[in-house]
Design an enzyme around this catalytic site. Structure first.
Site, PDB file in Angstrom:
ATOM      1  N   SER A  36       0.828  -1.194   0.000  1.00  0.00           N
ATOM      2  CA  SER A  36       0.000   0.000   0.000  1.00  0.00           C
ATOM      3  C   SER A  36       0.874   1.260   0.000  1.00  0.00           C
ATOM      4  CB  SER A  36      -0.911  -0.009   1.230  1.00  0.00           C
ATOM      5  OG  SER A  36      -1.685   1.158   1.232  1.00  0.00           O
ATOM      6  N   GLY A  37       0.591   2.178  -0.907  1.00  0.00           N
ATOM      7  CA  GLY A  37       1.348   3.422  -0.977  1.00  0.00           C
ATOM      8  C   GLY A  37       2.539   3.349  -1.912  1.00  0.00           C
ATOM      9  N   GLU A  43      -1.105  -5.108   3.048  1.00  0.00           N
ATOM     10  CA  GLU A  43      -0.987  -4.152   4.146  1.00  0.00           C
ATOM     11  C   GLU A  43      -1.017  -4.826   5.502  1.00  0.00           C
ATOM     12  OE1 GLU A  43      -4.159  -1.404   3.330  1.00  0.00           O
ATOM     13  OE2 GLU A  43      -5.674  -2.653   4.266  1.00  0.00           O
ATOM     14  N   GLY A  91      -2.850  -2.726  -2.173  1.00  0.00           N
ATOM     15  CA  GLY A  91      -1.601  -3.401  -1.864  1.00  0.00           C
ATOM     16  C   GLY A  91      -1.664  -4.179  -0.571  1.00  0.00           C
ATOM     17  N   ASN A 151      -1.511   5.667   3.239  1.00  0.00           N
ATOM     18  CA  ASN A 151      -1.634   6.331   1.944  1.00  0.00           C
ATOM     19  C   ASN A 151      -2.870   7.234   1.968  1.00  0.00           C
ATOM     20  OD1 ASN A 151      -1.907   7.031  -0.746  1.00  0.00           O
ATOM     21  ND2 ASN A 151      -1.929   4.929  -1.533  1.00  0.00           N
ATOM     22  N   THR A 170      -1.576   2.817  -8.155  1.00  0.00           N
ATOM     23  CA  THR A 170      -2.646   3.541  -8.831  1.00  0.00           C
ATOM     24  C   THR A 170      -2.069   4.629  -9.732  1.00  0.00           C
ATOM     25  OG1 THR A 170      -4.151   3.030  -7.045  1.00  0.00           O
ATOM     26  CG2 THR A 170      -4.735   4.899  -8.434  1.00  0.00           C
ATOM     27  N   SER A 223      -5.622   5.809  -0.695  1.00  0.00           N
ATOM     28  CA  SER A 223      -5.472   4.366  -0.775  1.00  0.00           C
ATOM     29  C   SER A 223      -6.681   3.731  -1.462  1.00  0.00           C
ATOM     30  CB  SER A 223      -5.305   3.796   0.631  1.00  0.00           C
ATOM     31  OG  SER A 223      -5.067   2.415   0.562  1.00  0.00           O
ATOM     32  N   SER A 224      -6.409   2.885  -2.439  1.00  0.00           N
ATOM     33  CA  SER A 224      -7.503   2.165  -3.111  1.00  0.00           C
ATOM     34  C   SER A 224      -8.052   1.126  -2.143  1.00  0.00           C
ATOM     35  CB  SER A 224      -6.980   1.452  -4.352  1.00  0.00           C
ATOM     36  OG  SER A 224      -6.160   2.298  -5.111  1.00  0.00           O
TER      37      SER A 224
HETATM   38  N1  LIG Z   1       5.482   8.224  -9.882  1.00  0.00           N
HETATM   39  C1  LIG Z   1       5.112   9.021  -8.880  1.00  0.00           C
HETATM   40  N2  LIG Z   1       5.453  10.320  -8.861  1.00  0.00           N
HETATM   41  C2  LIG Z   1       5.092  11.139  -7.851  1.00  0.00           C
HETATM   42  N3  LIG Z   1       4.381  10.740  -6.781  1.00  0.00           N
HETATM   43  C3  LIG Z   1       3.989   9.450  -6.729  1.00  0.00           C
HETATM   44  C4  LIG Z   1       4.326   8.521  -7.770  1.00  0.00           C
HETATM   45  N4  LIG Z   1       3.814   7.331  -7.430  1.00  0.00           N
HETATM   46  C5  LIG Z   1       3.173   7.509  -6.256  1.00  0.00           C
HETATM   47  N5  LIG Z   1       3.262   8.776  -5.827  1.00  0.00           N
HETATM   48  C6  LIG Z   1       2.698   9.357  -4.588  1.00  0.00           C
HETATM   49  O1  LIG Z   1       2.370   8.314  -3.697  1.00  0.00           O
HETATM   50  C7  LIG Z   1       1.011   8.302  -3.378  1.00  0.00           C
HETATM   51  C8  LIG Z   1       0.515   6.884  -3.249  1.00  0.00           C
HETATM   52  O2  LIG Z   1       0.539   6.242  -4.489  1.00  0.00           O
HETATM   53  P1  LIG Z   1      -0.641   5.280  -4.965  1.00  0.00           P
HETATM   54  O3  LIG Z   1      -1.951   5.792  -4.516  1.00  0.00           O
HETATM   55  O4  LIG Z   1      -0.443   5.004  -6.410  1.00  0.00           O
HETATM   56  O5  LIG Z   1      -0.303   3.972  -4.105  1.00  0.00           O
HETATM   57  P2  LIG Z   1      -0.940   2.514  -4.257  1.00  0.00           P
HETATM   58  O6  LIG Z   1       0.210   1.601  -4.516  1.00  0.00           O
HETATM   59  O7  LIG Z   1      -2.030   2.534  -5.260  1.00  0.00           O
HETATM   60  O8  LIG Z   1      -1.467   2.244  -2.779  1.00  0.00           O
HETATM   61  P3  LIG Z   1      -2.799   1.480  -2.272  1.00  0.00           P
HETATM   62  O9  LIG Z   1      -2.472   0.022  -2.283  1.00  0.00           O
HETATM   63  O10 LIG Z   1      -2.955   2.009  -0.883  1.00  0.00           O
HETATM   64  O11 LIG Z   1      -3.911   1.860  -3.180  1.00  0.00           O
HETATM   65  C9  LIG Z   1       0.334   9.093  -4.485  1.00  0.00           C
HETATM   66  O12 LIG Z   1      -0.827   9.702  -4.057  1.00  0.00           O
HETATM   67  C10 LIG Z   1       1.401  10.106  -4.850  1.00  0.00           C
HETATM   68  O13 LIG Z   1       1.384  11.187  -3.956  1.00  0.00           O
HETATM   69 MG   LIG Z   2      -4.017   2.313  -5.162  1.00  0.00          MG
END
Ligand SMILES: Nc1ncnc2c1ncn2[C@@H]1O[C@H](COP(=O)(O)OP(=O)(O)OP(=O)(O)O)[C@@H](O)[C@H]1O
Ligand SMILES: [Mg+2]
Length: 724
Positions: A163-164, A440, A438, A212, A168, A215-216
């Site tokens: 997660s994070g 967690e 993700g 996050n 996404t 977070s999805s």
């Molecule tokens: N390539 C990137 N460039 C800049 N910031 C990023 C990037 N990837 C992620 N982030 C930052 O990290 C945060 C978390 O990323 P994201 O929501 O994609 O995580 P996730 O893997 O989908 O987590 P979850 O499993 O909780 O959904 C985003 O909101 C953004 O602020």
């Molecule tokens: Mg996500």
């Protein structure tokens, strides 16, 4: 064998702070030596004791020239410290967040906006070969796009990570890439619609957690459809396992789904007056985490984005208002209070305002709703009768109703988005993008984490199957002499969860027992699995928790609440009242439910194993999946990311001039080499000798050196290569 210091030899030793520290070997090591004489990089000398049992030597450090490689498989030594060090150097020194590991892209979350996602960058990647450009999510997207077109095969991009990690965000960049390079020429702007599905789904399916801010809380698989000329013509998504419990409960510092805060932040809008909204701190369902604001996020502005995206997807203003009405209704429902009459019955205060507003918004009769919030109907074989319920029961039933409405609304929206994205012309091929929640682990983990981690376990297994297992089986079938890779197999963990008498099976059984409880379920778990399954443990200090060793980490789950959450009891009479609503949308939400609802008063609409998940279907393509899979596996034989053999392939690359690359590195060629190497005892270490440095990348990146200019060191005994 033994190590002799020729130039210098560096190793990695474990460190409690930095995880791994590097050190130089000061004295030759001979088999039998109990210690290594080392000097840490920071200058300190140290005697490093070897484990007397395993006599295992510390992992070797790669020669400096290899550090910073853009493909991990190009490293001479590929182990944890090598991977971490390489990623760190790239990120810290050069702000490079992407690195390949064969066909896999490894991404580091930079937590800041980098200037690497502009349209100019997309154009730079478009039409290029993966190996010619810096690793990038766009390169992966381009590769999928190209292979779809070139090989006439559908593709999928799987994004995984805790997660994070940035799943996404990565999935969205991949979608943006497709939208940009293959935008339709038509005025319909299909690709814009496909992208517009993202803010909608995030507003109703994402929330702030302690890990996050966005977070999805559901899994999503979207298939982007293309026509014969590889232009986007539509999309279809499926969603998985929405975290319903969040609708009625949030842990400290967490939030409910974004949409609720977006609504509260827009309470003052004239068109929202009827919703009787207010500050998010006023509603039980939005205030429990005590953290209604996210830094840097303007919920009112987000609301405008959400509405715009809805409009773009053809969800009319009146439908949108209907959605907001139901969402506001859920918030008011959460504020409905009960007073105990006695231990078995309860009442709602007269003319209770939250319930009045709820009934107004939902278009249902107050008296009827109030009655069925405090009573239930029981059916026996011969008669039905009505029974009051306790305050605690009533609260649980209210929450179950709120979750149920939300989940149905969520599905309804997914259906509508899918309808809006449905292709009007014939689909030729598709690229799928999978983005799930993700893995967690929190301080307290419950049923939701259990489901999420189970899903990740399944996904990881899928990945292993795809990348290692099937490929190795293919080698074995073809009798290719390949060293078996020791990869982590999740199957035992998945069995522990989903097999007969597994964690879920016992949970379902317990739910059927009239006197079943979380505690007695815990006992059954201990009796069945403790000391029998290595992946199952009991915490020393608790009789109400269990530990599962997942692939990513050990997680302790608290049993409390598992039964209730698994049963997910919704009272049918309450649903009946909602179905009688004079608003069109509400009955629509419960349309498909007849079959699911059982004739008894309570309906377990519980979880189904992931493999049998009842999901909003993407269009089925019978027979295609399995056929396709086989083709993929066959194809992969020439695109190896086989760690142990990468050393060998690397040398093949090095000795393969550019223009002959494709022809030379054929399976038959590799096989011939392998046969020659088979009898060499030291073959895995063949090229792991620190003094030979090979500046090559793998795969797809043949060396730019001409064959004639390369001297094969005689000591390697690889003279035959040039004769193959
Ligand atoms: N390539 C990137 N460039 C800049 N910031 C990023 C990037 N990837 C992620 N982030 C930052 O990290 C945060 C978390 O990323 P994201 O929501 O994609 O995580 P996730 O893997 O989908 O987590 P979850 O499993 O909780 O959904 C985003 O909101 C953004 O602020
Ligand atoms: Mg996500």
């Amino acid at each position: 064998t033994h190590w002799k210091i020729l130039i210098s030899c560096w190793v990695w030793i474990p460190d409690p702070e930095e995880v791994w520290k590097s050190a130089e070997l000061l004295k030759d090591y001979k088999p039998g030596d109990k210690v290594l004489q080392l000097r840490l990089e920071e200058g300190k000398d140290l005697e490093y004791s070897l484990d007397p049992k395993t006599k295992e030597l510390p992992p070797l450090r790669n020669p400096d020239i290899l550090v910073g490689e853009n493909d991990l498989t190009a490293l001479s030594y590929l182990h944890e410290p090598a991977v971490l060090h390489n990623l760190k150097v790239r990120f810290i020194d050069s702000k490079l967040i992407y690195t390949y590991c064969g066909i896999v892209l490894v991404a580091i979350n930079p937590y800041e906006q980098l200037p690497i996602y502009g349209e100019d960058i997309i154009n730079a990647y478009s039409g290029q070969n993966m190996g010619d450009m810096d690793p990038h999510i766009f390169a992966v997207a381009e590769e999928a796009y190209k292979q779809m077109a070139r090989d006439e095969r559908n593709q999928s991009i799987i994004v995984s990570g805790e997660s994070g990690a940035g799943k996404t965000v990565s999935a969205k960049y991949a979608m943006r890439y497709f939208a940009t390079v293959s935008g339709s020429a038509s005025e319909a702007n299909v690709e814009e619609k496909v992208l517009a599905s993202n803010p909608i789904m995030e507003s109703i399916g994402n929330a702030k957690t302690t890990r996050n801010d966005n977070s999805s809380r559901f899994g999503k698989y979207i298939e982007i459809g293309f026509d014969k000329r590889y232009r986007i013509i539509g999309a279809n998504m499926r969603t998985y396992l929405l975290e319903k419990s969040r609708v009625v409960f949030q842990a400290e510092e967490e939030r409910n789904y974004h949409i609720f805060y977006q609504l509260c932040a827009s309470a003052a809008l004239p068109e929202f007056k009827t919703l009787r909204l207010g500050n998010a701190n006023y509603f039980h369902y939005t205030k429990q985490g005590g953290s209604p604001v996210i830094d840097g996020v303007d919920d009112a502005k987000e609301m405008m984005n959400t509405r715009q995206a809805c409009t773009l997807l053809g969800i009319s203003d009146s439908y949108q208002m209907g959605i907001f009405r139901i969402l506001a209704g859920i918030l008011h429902l959460g504020n409905v209070e009960f007073a105990s009459r006695d231990s078995d019955s309860c009442t709602i205060p007269p003319k209770h305002e939250p319930l009045t507003i709820f009934c107004d918004l939902m278009g249902v009769e107050y008296e009827e709703m109030a009655h069925w919030l405090c009573h239930r109907k029981l059916a026996t074989a011969t008669e039905t009768y009505i029974k009051p319920i306790s305050k605690l029961h009533a609260i649980n039933a209210r929450d179950a109703l709120a979750k149920h409405i939300y989940a149905n609304l969520f599905n309804w929206i997914v259906d509508h988005v899918n309808k809006a994205l449905h292709a009007t012309v014939k689909q030729h091929s598709f690229i799928g993008v999978l983005d799930i929640y993700g893995f967690e682990t929190f301080e307290i983990n419950s049923f939701e984490q259990f489901c999420i981690n189970y899903a990740n376990e399944k996904l990881q297994q899928q990945f292993n199957m795809h990348v290692f297992k099937l490929e190795q089986e293919e080698y074995m079938k073809e009798q290719i002499p390949w060293t078996l890779i020791d990869f982590y197999d999740n199957q035992p963990c998945i069995n522990l969860i989903e097999a007969k008498m597994g964690v879920l099976d016992l949970l379902d059984e317990e739910c059927k027992m009239p006197k079943g409880s979380d505690d007695s379920w815990a006992q059954k778990l201990y009796n069945t699995h403790l000391n029998k399954c290595a992946l199952f443990e009991k915490p020393r200090m608790s009789n109400k928790a269990f530990i599962i060793k997942h692939f990513a980490d050990k997680v302790e789950y608290q049993c409390e609440g598992f039964l209730e959450k698994n049963k997910d009891t919704v009272y049918e009479e309450q649903i009946k009242v909602l179905k009688s609503s004079k608003f069109k949308l509400l009955p629509e939400l419960f349309q498909d439910e007849e079959k699911v609802l059982s004739p008894t008063s309570a309906t377990p609409s519980g979880r189904v194993p992931l493999s049998r998940m009842p999901i909003k279907p993407a269009k089925a393509r019978p027979g295609q999946a399995s056929k396709e899979h086989k083709k993929t596996v066959g194809h992969q034989v020439s695109l190896k990311i086989d760690f142990s053999s990468s050393q060998i392939v690397k040398v093949l690359n090095l000795y393969t001039p550019v223009n002959e690359f494709e022809e030379r590195v054929l399976v038959s060629f590799i096989r011939t080499i392998q046969v020659r190497l088979r009898d060499r005892k030291d073959s895995p270490q063949l090229l792991m000798d620190a003094k030979h440095i090979f500046p090559v990348t793998f795969p797809f990146n043949p060396s730019s050196l001409a064959l004639e200019t390369i001297q094969i060191p005689a000591s390697l005994g690889l003279g035959f290569i040039s004769r193959v």
